[in-house]
Design a protein around this motif. Sequence first.
Motif, PDB file in Angstrom:
ATOM      1  N   GLU A 293      42.692  24.246  45.737  1.00 42.99           N
ATOM      2  CA  GLU A 293      42.307  23.018  46.417  1.00 42.99           C
ATOM      3  C   GLU A 293      41.164  22.294  45.721  1.00 42.99           C
ATOM      4  O   GLU A 293      40.318  22.919  45.088  1.00 42.99           O
ATOM      5  CB  GLU A 293      41.866  23.346  47.847  1.00 42.99           C
ATOM      6  CG  GLU A 293      40.447  23.941  47.991  1.00 42.99           C
ATOM      7  CD  GLU A 293      40.377  25.449  47.802  1.00 42.99           C
ATOM      8  OE1 GLU A 293      41.362  26.033  47.322  1.00 42.99           O
ATOM      9  OE2 GLU A 293      39.325  26.031  48.128  1.00 42.99           O
ATOM     10  N   HIS A 329      48.093  24.190  53.494  1.00 40.09           N
ATOM     11  CA  HIS A 329      46.879  25.002  53.335  1.00 40.09           C
ATOM     12  C   HIS A 329      45.886  24.297  52.401  1.00 40.09           C
ATOM     13  O   HIS A 329      44.722  24.116  52.748  1.00 40.09           O
ATOM     14  CB  HIS A 329      47.268  26.380  52.792  1.00 40.09           C
ATOM     15  CG  HIS A 329      46.113  27.267  52.459  1.00 40.09           C
ATOM     16  ND1 HIS A 329      45.727  28.320  53.260  1.00 40.09           N
ATOM     17  CD2 HIS A 329      45.250  27.256  51.425  1.00 40.09           C
ATOM     18  CE1 HIS A 329      44.677  28.913  52.721  1.00 40.09           C
ATOM     19  NE2 HIS A 329      44.361  28.287  51.596  1.00 40.09           N
ATOM     20  N   GLU A 330      46.356  23.891  51.226  1.00 41.36           N
ATOM     21  CA  GLU A 330      45.436  23.267  50.254  1.00 41.36           C
ATOM     22  C   GLU A 330      44.853  21.977  50.803  1.00 41.36           C
ATOM     23  O   GLU A 330      43.671  21.707  50.647  1.00 41.36           O
ATOM     24  CB  GLU A 330      46.149  22.999  48.921  1.00 41.36           C
ATOM     25  CG  GLU A 330      46.711  24.226  48.230  1.00 41.36           C
ATOM     26  CD  GLU A 330      45.751  25.390  48.136  1.00 41.36           C
ATOM     27  OE1 GLU A 330      44.539  25.162  47.989  1.00 41.36           O
ATOM     28  OE2 GLU A 330      46.213  26.536  48.243  1.00 41.36           O
ATOM     29  N   HIS A 333      42.021  22.342  53.243  1.00 35.95           N
ATOM     30  CA  HIS A 333      40.719  22.730  52.676  1.00 35.95           C
ATOM     31  C   HIS A 333      39.738  21.554  52.655  1.00 35.95           C
ATOM     32  O   HIS A 333      38.540  21.755  52.477  1.00 35.95           O
ATOM     33  CB  HIS A 333      40.899  23.271  51.261  1.00 35.95           C
ATOM     34  CG  HIS A 333      41.125  24.746  51.207  1.00 35.95           C
ATOM     35  ND1 HIS A 333      40.329  25.643  51.886  1.00 35.95           N
ATOM     36  CD2 HIS A 333      42.042  25.485  50.551  1.00 35.95           C
ATOM     37  CE1 HIS A 333      40.765  26.868  51.644  1.00 35.95           C
ATOM     38  NE2 HIS A 333      41.808  26.805  50.845  1.00 35.95           N
ATOM     39  N   GLU A 363      38.816  30.321  54.048  1.00 35.44           N
ATOM     40  CA  GLU A 363      40.222  30.662  53.835  1.00 35.44           C
ATOM     41  C   GLU A 363      40.934  31.048  55.126  1.00 35.44           C
ATOM     42  O   GLU A 363      42.084  30.686  55.327  1.00 35.44           O
ATOM     43  CB  GLU A 363      40.358  31.786  52.801  1.00 35.44           C
ATOM     44  CG  GLU A 363      39.956  31.369  51.389  1.00 35.44           C
ATOM     45  CD  GLU A 363      40.817  30.251  50.790  1.00 35.44           C
ATOM     46  OE1 GLU A 363      41.937  30.009  51.272  1.00 35.44           O
ATOM     47  OE2 GLU A 363      40.337  29.602  49.843  1.00 35.44           O
ATOM     48  N   TYR A 426      43.793  35.705  53.797  1.00 37.08           N
ATOM     49  CA  TYR A 426      44.980  34.996  54.282  1.00 37.08           C
ATOM     50  C   TYR A 426      45.690  35.761  55.403  1.00 37.08           C
ATOM     51  O   TYR A 426      46.588  35.225  56.037  1.00 37.08           O
ATOM     52  CB  TYR A 426      45.981  34.774  53.134  1.00 37.08           C
ATOM     53  CG  TYR A 426      45.341  34.133  51.935  1.00 37.08           C
ATOM     54  CD1 TYR A 426      44.918  32.815  51.993  1.00 37.08           C
ATOM     55  CD2 TYR A 426      45.101  34.861  50.773  1.00 37.08           C
ATOM     56  CE1 TYR A 426      44.298  32.227  50.914  1.00 37.08           C
ATOM     57  CE2 TYR A 426      44.479  34.270  49.683  1.00 37.08           C
ATOM     58  CZ  TYR A 426      44.081  32.962  49.763  1.00 37.08           C
ATOM     59  OH  TYR A 426      43.464  32.375  48.700  1.00 37.08           O
TER      60      TYR A 426
END
Length: 614
Positions: A293, A329-330, A333, A363, A426
């Motif tokens: 990210e 997810h990225e 961030h 995370e 994760y």
Amino acid sequence: MKNLYFAILLLLSPFFVLSQHLYEIDLNKIEKDVLPVKMTLSKVPQSDQVTYSFPATVPGTYDTQDFGRFVLSMNAKTADGKNLKVKKQGNNSFIISDAKKLKYLEYTLEDIMDRKVKKHPIFDPVATNFEEGKNFLFNNGGIFGFFEGEEADPIEIKIVKPSQLYGSTSLPQTLSNSGQQHFKANSYHQLIDCPIMFSVPDTAQFYVGNTKVTISVFDVNGVPRAKHFYEVLKRDMQAIDEFLPDLPVDNYTFIVYVDDLSEVGEAFTGKMGIIKKIKLALRFRSLGLGALEHGNSSTYYLADFGPSVPSSIIKELSLDNQLSGAAIHEFMHILTPLGLHSQHIGNFNYTNPVMCKHLWLYEGVTEYFANLIKYKGGVISPEEYLNEMGDKLVQGLDFPITEMSFTEMSSNVLEEKYHEHYGQVYQRGAVLAMLLDAEIQRLTSGKKSLIDVMLTLNARYGANKSFDESTFIAELVNEVHPDLQNFFTQYVEGKNQWQPNDQLNYIGITYHDSLQEQDMLSIFTDNDVKHKANGIGIEQVITNVGPNEWAGLKVGDIINISDYREAFEPNGVKLKEGELAKLRVKRGKEFVTLDIKAKYGLKTVKHALRWTGK
Ligand SMILES: [Zn+2]
């Protein structure tokens, strides 16, 4: 405020130009994967000795890169081209003597993707790639160094390039034509945060709300992908847009590198026990597949496993699945750590990095939100959501919680003993975030949830202001309820095993240690087989045939897991009661095909999450 800031920059611009270091790179001058770089100093160094360094690590990776390992030569020059003395110190630093005479540096770099290193291998989404006339991936820690103490100074970059290539990045551009591109970074930090990929354009662009989203893809085989990835990413970005009040950026770039791993795909044929291993490998980054990210972009290294992948796992290993698995997810961030982080990230030390204790936040919370968004946005079903979180819970139980707390692992993550559990951010980290969300809702009688608290804190700090590493948890607790401290003391900073129902029951989810459910029965039990590794796959060898055996198996039969899945779950859908599976079995030197009726019955499931009442 934005315009005012911009006006001040314009007024200052004559000084601005004078005070930037200038990098010049000609992508045509690549030779045998070696790229020359010239860096001209903006000002005369004030001391007789200066240190020019490459990062030991960069934000977001929680791993050692030591980019200086890929610098092949380093020359420090005076204005009339004479060499000054340069001494390499450690992996990353170059000490230059008689530095008041220093005018420019000339150095050469090696392509990181092509030079695999055993010690501290570099995660591919952070690597560099140089392929003459085709692709140059600049993850900038592997291209540009910095003079220690000057990380906040602006930098200018001039790239000469083959006319067919174009550099995609979120870095501001000052000039772009067919033969050149010029970029400007307001600091070394911004440069590191903005990777650039030069390739023959395969791009797509769309808006989600007011955010301009750009996709730039390079496929090693030249397959055009951007139009198709657009469909995947548009759906994911819309799910994010529904979850957040506003998308927090004006523009965002997805930089995607697609490698050809069809050799690995071929290895799957008939050898399927590997699927779990591959899933783990992907998660734990051993294959280098994944993403990193940044503030206005993210970089992806994905694999095309080719046409040999068995149909039972085609969906799981598909590029769409890899991209979608990482993209939300990225992007999330942006909330944290990019928009909410401690001083260890805010004043990132590239040479001697200090790790934060808050990986549960950076995370764990991000991974939890990514799954919650997919569920709430309809990308996955409510059942798939709980299965995914349930899998994370099962894997999270492997974390050695009585030996180390989650924050302790996080603070020490560059040390081997702790780094081996990094992948738990994760798994266990995401489950901790889910429990925290439920606890916040419970303690506020549903008035607040985790995303509300995150948005409040994100608005308070944002990208340019750091929270205090040591008081952050107290600050978060203060936003919710004093009793929330206990959750952190017990499960995040403490060494206690979670009690999921204490939190989850409030949001309608029940955790079961063990549960009996109606499901398709396996034709053998774990006690009736032994596992045998075969190449990269695992086979089951039948060692015992029990009294309830209905499939026609004999002791010594060998079954590939991929054949098993293909027979009982063709195309990922389980057979119905009574339907016939055609299972290929190795018996002695021959293969036989057994016709087996699918049977259903009560099956025990361990550590399961279920919607309450279902
Ligand atoms: Zn992440």
